[in-house]
Design a protein around this motif. Structure first.
Motif, mmCIF file in Angstrom:
data_model
loop_
_atom_site.group_PDB
_atom_site.id
_atom_site.type_symbol
_atom_site.label_atom_id
_atom_site.label_comp_id
_atom_site.label_asym_id
_atom_site.label_seq_id
_atom_site.Cartn_x
_atom_site.Cartn_y
_atom_site.Cartn_z
ATOM 1 N N ARG A 28 21.687 75.721 6.769
ATOM 2 C CA ARG A 28 20.625 74.714 6.801
ATOM 3 C C ARG A 28 19.824 74.720 5.496
ATOM 4 O O ARG A 28 19.449 73.662 4.979
ATOM 5 C CB ARG A 28 19.697 74.951 7.987
ATOM 6 N N ALA A 53 28.800 73.214 17.374
ATOM 7 C CA ALA A 53 27.693 72.567 18.076
ATOM 8 C C ALA A 53 26.424 72.582 17.234
ATOM 9 O O ALA A 53 25.685 71.582 17.172
ATOM 10 C CB ALA A 53 27.453 73.250 19.416
ATOM 11 N N ALA A 54 26.164 73.695 16.565
ATOM 12 C CA ALA A 54 24.977 73.782 15.707
ATOM 13 C C ALA A 54 25.093 72.853 14.504
ATOM 14 O O ALA A 54 24.100 72.240 14.075
ATOM 15 C CB ALA A 54 24.772 75.221 15.247
ATOM 16 N N ARG A 56 26.722 70.024 14.474
ATOM 17 C CA ARG A 56 26.564 68.646 14.966
ATOM 18 C C ARG A 56 25.093 68.276 15.167
ATOM 19 O O ARG A 56 24.760 67.083 15.190
ATOM 20 C CB ARG A 56 27.356 68.461 16.262
ATOM 21 N N GLU A 57 24.225 69.253 15.300
ATOM 22 C CA GLU A 57 22.799 68.955 15.394
ATOM 23 C C GLU A 57 22.257 68.344 14.110
ATOM 24 O O GLU A 57 21.181 67.736 14.114
ATOM 25 C CB GLU A 57 22.017 70.227 15.731
ATOM 26 N N GLU A 59 23.820 65.977 12.472
ATOM 27 C CA GLU A 59 24.334 64.618 12.330
ATOM 28 C C GLU A 59 23.205 63.597 12.369
ATOM 29 O O GLU A 59 22.242 63.733 13.117
ATOM 30 C CB GLU A 59 25.363 64.321 13.412
ATOM 31 N N SER A 60 23.370 62.579 11.530
ATOM 32 C CA SER A 60 22.376 61.510 11.432
ATOM 33 C C SER A 60 23.071 60.286 10.857
ATOM 34 O O SER A 60 24.305 60.258 10.742
ATOM 35 C CB SER A 60 21.219 61.944 10.521
#
Length: 318
Positions: A28, A53-54, A56-57, A59-60
């Motif tokens: 991040r 999954a982390a 994909r958080e 994504e925007s």
């Protein structure tokens, strides 16, 4: 379409970021150094489900994630990313590893240098930042970079670039894909020599543009050409030596350069096999690399000891 309309500073650039089980907090931090400036495609190379999954958080409208089913290597991941966003017609692809951190002015400096080189008559410039090892602050060496000085304002012609931070014209990336047989090590070196000889490209370092990156797991207190001897795991040593031997057959690389790379790599991995545990495993992998390299066996591996697992050796980051 992989991206929805969204505001970024440089919409003509798409960053392709290859990940493999990254530390999410560290990723991040790295991602935040460029995500507001360019569209980002994260290509995950078979990470654990909770890691995907982390990712994909993030994504925007301007950041997308594709998850490959297994670790196919950095070359395959880059090629998959180029194919995935080709329909959006970017002008450039910015290639990145998962832990690379940009300085605020790095991307503008790369774009400015690319434009200036084109204006001066260089038809297909490929530019990259000055790669600096995160912990030591030492410049990461590249072939043909003798005489390069940090902070210079003019692009410096070199024979190869480091993958992470490389700004590649989109048409060149499609015309000359990464060589997937190499899997990871020397992917950037082979590609730079190939596009220079066969596709009329020219590679340049932009010395005042800096990218910070972790290389190796540790370093030995043994300096070679003013740089510490970096320690990778046994499987990475396998790929380094096997691919260096494999490049002996690449006739678009100068003969002296091919042999110099192969002999230096053999010396480096032999020193590590003799000095760094697990010594027996390292020696076995060096032997396997020589056999596969001389037999021309490219890809993930062919002759590794039974039970060797790529995922146990952290092939990403470099």
């Amino acid at each position: 379409m992989p991206f929805a309309p969204g505001a970024v500073a440089f919409p003509d650039v798409t960053a392709i970021v290859v990940t493999w089980n990254p530390d999410i907090a560290a990723f991040r931090h790295a991602w935040s150094s460029y995500a507001a400036r360019t569209r980002v495609l994260i290509v995950d190379n078979g990470s654990r489900p909770e890691i995907v999954a982390a990712l994909r958080e993030l994504e925007s409208a301007t950041c997308s994630v594709i998850a490959l089913p297994t670790n196919l290597g950095i070359a395959s991941a880059i090629n998959a990313g180029v194919a995935h966003v080709e329909q959006t017609n970017p002008a450039f692809y910015l290639l990145l590893d998962q832990d690379s951190v940009f300085e605020p002015d790095t991307l503008p400096a790369l774009l400015e240098a690319s434009h200036a080189l084109r204006q001066s008559g260089i038809g297909r410039p490929v530019v990259g930042p000055l790669p600096v090892e995160k912990e030591s602050g030492v410049m990461i060496g590249m072939y043909g970079s003798m005489g390069l000085r940090a902070g210079d304002r003019q692009p410096f012609a070199t024979e190869s670039l480091y993958t992470s931070g490389m700004l590649v014209p989109a048409d060149l990336a499609r015309e000359a894909p990464q060589k997937e047989a190499f899997f990871i090590d020397y992917v950037d070196t082979e590609w730079c020599y190939r596009v220079a000889k066969l596709h009329g490209a020219h590679t340049y370092v932009v010395p005042h543009a800096v990218i910070r990156h972790k290389v190796g797991d540790t370093a030995l207190p043994l300096h070679v050409r003013h740089q510490p001897l970096l320690v990778h795991g046994p499987i990475r040593q396998y790929f380094q030596l096997r691919n260096a031997i494999w490049m002996l057959a690449c006739d678009y690389i100068p003969v002296r350069t091919r042999w110099r790379m192969a002999l230096r790599c053999l010396a480096r991995v032999s020193i590590l096999a003799a000095c760094v545990a697990p010594r027996l495993t390292r020696m076995r992998f060096v032997g396997c690399a020589m056999i596969d390299g001389l037999r021309g066996k490219a890809g993930r591996w062919r002759f590794l000891p039974r039970g060797a697992q790529l995922g146990a050796d952290r092939p990403f980051p470099h």
